[in-house]
Design a protein around this motif. Structure first.
Motif, PDB file in Angstrom:
ATOM      1  N   UNK A   1       0.898  -1.154   0.000  1.00  0.00           N
ATOM      2  CA  UNK A   1       0.000   0.000   0.000  1.00  0.00           C
ATOM      3  C   UNK A   1       0.930   1.196   0.000  1.00  0.00           C
ATOM      4  N   UNK A   2       0.946   1.918  -1.102  1.00  0.00           N
ATOM      5  CA  UNK A   2       1.935   2.956  -1.357  1.00  0.00           C
ATOM      6  C   UNK A   2       1.280   4.325  -1.373  1.00  0.00           C
ATOM      7  N   UNK A   3       1.825   5.250  -0.582  1.00  0.00           N
ATOM      8  CA  UNK A   3       1.352   6.636  -0.609  1.00  0.00           C
ATOM      9  C   UNK A   3       2.479   7.474  -1.179  1.00  0.00           C
ATOM     10  N   UNK A   4       2.146   8.273  -2.213  1.00  0.00           N
ATOM     11  CA  UNK A   4       3.162   9.083  -2.880  1.00  0.00           C
ATOM     12  C   UNK A   4       2.583  10.413  -3.335  1.00  0.00           C
ATOM     13  N   UNK A   5       3.470  11.351  -3.592  1.00  0.00           N
ATOM     14  CA  UNK A   5       3.078  12.691  -4.021  1.00  0.00           C
ATOM     15  C   UNK A   5       3.434  12.847  -5.499  1.00  0.00           C
ATOM     16  N   UNK A   6       2.475  13.322  -6.264  1.00  0.00           N
ATOM     17  CA  UNK A   6       2.698  13.578  -7.681  1.00  0.00           C
ATOM     18  C   UNK A   6       1.808  14.700  -8.158  1.00  0.00           C
ATOM     19  N   UNK A   7       2.391  15.648  -8.871  1.00  0.00           N
ATOM     20  CA  UNK A   7       1.641  16.805  -9.383  1.00  0.00           C
ATOM     21  C   UNK A   7       0.833  17.486  -8.288  1.00  0.00           C
ATOM     22  N   UNK A   8       1.479  17.700  -7.158  1.00  0.00           N
ATOM     23  CA  UNK A   8       0.894  18.411  -6.004  1.00  0.00           C
ATOM     24  C   UNK A   8      -0.309  17.698  -5.397  1.00  0.00           C
ATOM     25  N   UNK A   9      -0.442  16.406  -5.646  1.00  0.00           N
ATOM     26  CA  UNK A   9      -1.542  15.622  -5.081  1.00  0.00           C
ATOM     27  C   UNK A   9      -0.974  14.380  -4.391  1.00  0.00           C
ATOM     28  N   UNK A  10      -1.653  13.946  -3.346  1.00  0.00           N
ATOM     29  CA  UNK A  10      -1.277  12.718  -2.670  1.00  0.00           C
ATOM     30  C   UNK A  10      -2.058  11.563  -3.285  1.00  0.00           C
ATOM     31  N   UNK A  11      -1.383  10.459  -3.541  1.00  0.00           N
ATOM     32  CA  UNK A  11      -1.998   9.271  -4.143  1.00  0.00           C
ATOM     33  C   UNK A  11      -1.786   8.080  -3.207  1.00  0.00           C
ATOM     34  N   UNK A  12      -2.763   7.205  -3.143  1.00  0.00           N
ATOM     35  CA  UNK A  12      -2.630   5.947  -2.415  1.00  0.00           C
ATOM     36  C   UNK A  12      -3.032   4.837  -3.374  1.00  0.00           C
ATOM     37  N   UNK A  13      -2.138   3.869  -3.539  1.00  0.00           N
ATOM     38  CA  UNK A  13      -2.393   2.762  -4.458  1.00  0.00           C
ATOM     39  C   UNK A  13      -1.855   1.463  -3.867  1.00  0.00           C
TER      40      UNK A  13
END
Length: 81
Positions: free
Chosen positions: A29-41
């Motif tokens: 379960x990965x949380x990362x930042x991209x294009x000023x948004x937080x993503x969880x996948x």
């Protein structure tokens, strides 16, 4: 096109945890930042690579797409299975 920000290496302990997840075929379960948004996948890590003076996680996402994620974009990851 603006250049990518300078790469900031990941902590060695976290890097080792990623290596183990790859070796054992674990889902993360990965949380990362991209294009000023937080993503969880939920992803399946496949490999670690270095290119363009930065390190990347090669992964498969939920739709089985192969993707490259720069390690310094990762905020948190949890081993699921």
């Amino acid at each position: 096109m603006t250049p990518a920000p300078a790469y900031s290496p990941m902590d060695c302990e976290q890097y080792s945890r990623l290596e183990l997840a790859i070796l054992h075929g674990r889902t993360l379960r990965l949380r990362w930042i991209g294009r000023c948004m937080s993503h969880i996948e939920y992803v399946r890590p496949e490999d670690l690579r270095t290119r363009r003076h930065a390190e990347y996680l090669v992964l498969r996402d939920a739709m089985n797409r192969r993707r490259f994620l720069r390690l310094d974009r990762i905020v948190q990851f949890v081993d699921i299975a």
